[in-house]
Design a protein around this motif. Structure first.
Motif, short mmCIF file in Angstrom:
data_model
loop_
_atom_site.label_atom_id
_atom_site.label_comp_id
_atom_site.label_asym_id
_atom_site.label_seq_id
_atom_site.Cartn_x
_atom_site.Cartn_y
_atom_site.Cartn_z
N VAL A 281 2.17 -10.03 22.18
CA VAL A 281 3.08 -8.95 22.58
C VAL A 281 4.04 -8.62 21.43
CG1 VAL A 281 4.86 -10.35 23.70
CG2 VAL A 281 4.40 -8.04 24.53
N GLU A 282 4.34 -9.59 20.58
CA GLU A 282 5.19 -9.34 19.42
C GLU A 282 4.56 -8.30 18.50
OE1 GLU A 282 4.28 -12.42 20.41
OE2 GLU A 282 6.17 -13.25 21.11
N THR A 283 3.24 -8.31 18.41
CA THR A 283 2.54 -7.32 17.60
C THR A 283 2.73 -5.92 18.16
OG1 THR A 283 0.90 -8.95 16.90
CG2 THR A 283 0.25 -6.63 16.73
N VAL A 284 2.72 -5.80 19.47
CA VAL A 284 2.93 -4.50 20.11
C VAL A 284 4.31 -3.96 19.74
CG1 VAL A 284 3.08 -3.29 22.33
CG2 VAL A 284 1.36 -5.09 22.01
N TYR A 285 5.32 -4.81 19.80
CA TYR A 285 6.67 -4.37 19.42
C TYR A 285 6.76 -4.06 17.92
CZ TYR A 285 8.37 -5.50 24.06
OH TYR A 285 8.57 -5.51 25.42
N TYR A 286 6.04 -4.82 17.10
CA TYR A 286 6.00 -4.56 15.66
C TYR A 286 5.37 -3.19 15.41
CZ TYR A 286 4.64 -4.95 10.76
OH TYR A 286 4.47 -4.71 9.42
N TRP A 287 4.24 -2.89 16.08
CA TRP A 287 3.59 -1.58 15.95
C TRP A 287 4.56 -0.47 16.31
CZ3 TRP A 287 -1.49 -2.69 19.10
CH2 TRP A 287 -2.36 -3.44 18.31
N ARG A 288 5.31 -0.68 17.40
CA ARG A 288 6.26 0.35 17.84
C ARG A 288 7.36 0.56 16.80
NH1 ARG A 288 8.07 3.87 21.51
NH2 ARG A 288 10.23 3.79 22.12
N LYS A 289 7.89 -0.53 16.27
CA LYS A 289 8.95 -0.44 15.27
C LYS A 289 8.46 0.28 14.02
CE LYS A 289 12.10 -3.33 12.65
NZ LYS A 289 12.55 -4.69 12.35
N ARG A 290 7.24 0.02 13.61
CA ARG A 290 6.66 0.64 12.42
C ARG A 290 6.02 2.00 12.71
NH1 ARG A 290 5.60 -2.75 7.82
NH2 ARG A 290 4.81 -0.73 7.16
N ARG A 291 5.95 2.37 14.00
CA ARG A 291 5.33 3.63 14.43
C ARG A 291 3.86 3.72 14.03
NH1 ARG A 291 9.82 7.78 15.37
NH2 ARG A 291 11.65 6.48 15.18
N ILE A 292 3.15 2.61 14.20
CA ILE A 292 1.73 2.60 13.85
C ILE A 292 0.85 2.30 15.06
CG2 ILE A 292 2.10 2.01 11.43
CD1 ILE A 292 1.49 -0.91 12.13
N GLY A 293 1.45 2.03 16.19
CA GLY A 293 0.69 1.72 17.40
C GLY A 293 0.62 2.90 18.33
N PRO A 294 0.11 2.67 19.53
CA PRO A 294 0.05 3.76 20.51
C PRO A 294 1.46 4.24 20.85
CG PRO A 294 -0.53 1.66 21.54
CD PRO A 294 -0.38 1.41 20.07
N PRO A 295 1.60 5.55 21.12
CA PRO A 295 2.93 6.07 21.42
C PRO A 295 3.43 5.57 22.78
CG PRO A 295 1.28 7.78 21.74
CD PRO A 295 0.58 6.59 21.17
N GLY A 296 4.65 5.09 22.78
CA GLY A 296 5.28 4.62 24.02
C GLY A 296 6.53 5.42 24.30
N PHE A 297 7.10 5.19 25.46
CA PHE A 297 8.33 5.87 25.84
C PHE A 297 9.16 4.95 26.72
CE2 PHE A 297 5.14 6.79 28.98
CZ PHE A 297 5.80 6.72 30.20
N ARG A 298 10.43 5.23 26.78
CA ARG A 298 11.36 4.41 27.57
C ARG A 298 11.58 5.03 28.94
NH1 ARG A 298 12.59 -0.45 25.85
NH2 ARG A 298 12.61 -0.61 23.61
N VAL A 299 11.61 4.15 29.92
CA VAL A 299 12.04 4.50 31.27
C VAL A 299 13.23 3.58 31.52
CG1 VAL A 299 11.45 4.60 33.71
CG2 VAL A 299 9.70 5.10 31.99
N GLY A 300 14.42 4.13 31.32
CA GLY A 300 15.59 3.26 31.33
C GLY A 300 15.48 2.29 30.17
N LYS A 301 15.54 1.01 30.47
CA LYS A 301 15.42 0.01 29.40
C LYS A 301 13.99 -0.50 29.23
CE LYS A 301 16.53 -3.96 32.27
NZ LYS A 301 17.30 -5.17 32.41
N HIS A 302 13.06 0.03 30.01
CA HIS A 302 11.68 -0.45 29.99
C HIS A 302 10.79 0.42 29.12
CE1 HIS A 302 12.74 -3.18 33.22
NE2 HIS A 302 13.31 -2.16 33.83
N LEU A 303 9.94 -0.22 28.35
CA LEU A 303 8.98 0.46 27.50
C LEU A 303 7.68 0.64 28.26
CD1 LEU A 303 8.22 1.57 24.71
CD2 LEU A 303 7.68 -0.78 24.03
N ARG A 304 7.15 1.86 28.26
CA ARG A 304 5.90 2.16 28.96
C ARG A 304 4.99 2.97 28.07
NH1 ARG A 304 7.48 -1.46 31.37
NH2 ARG A 304 8.08 -1.58 33.56
N TYR A 305 3.69 2.92 28.39
CA TYR A 305 2.66 3.63 27.65
C TYR A 305 1.79 4.41 28.62
CZ TYR A 305 3.86 0.50 23.82
OH TYR A 305 4.53 -0.19 22.83
#
Length: 64
Positions: free
Chosen positions: A19-43
Motif C-alpha cells: 500500500v505504501e507503493t500506492v501512496y508513493y505513486w499518488r505523491k509522484r503522480r504516476i499511478g492511477p488517478p485518485g480523489f479525496r472524499v473528505g479525508k479518504h482517498l478513493r479510486y
C-alpha cells in the motif's frame, strides 16, 4: 474489479504491491488517478482500468 470506488488497499491488492507503493505513486503522480472524499482517498474503477491499459500499451511500445 468491484463495482464501487476503490480504496488504496484495493489498489495494492489488485496490482500486488505494498500500500505504501500506492501512496508513493499518488505523491509522484504516476499511478492511477485518485480523489479525496473528505479525508479518504478513493479510486474510480473505470479510471484504474484505463490507467492499467495505458501502462500495458507503454510496456508493449517500449519492448518494440
Amino acid at each position: 474489479m468491484p463495482d464501487r470506488y476503490l480504496t488504496p488497499d484495493d489498489i495494492a491488492e489488485t496490482f500486488v504491491v505494498p500500500v505504501e507503493t500506492v501512496y508513493y505513486w499518488r505523491k509522484r503522480r504516476i499511478g492511477p488517478p485518485g480523489f479525496r472524499v473528505g479525508k479518504h482517498l478513493r479510486y474510480d474503477p473505470v479510471k484504474v482500468r484505463e490507467w492499467a491499459r495505458e501502462q500495458q500499451g507503454r510496456d508493449l511500445s517500449e519492448a518494440a
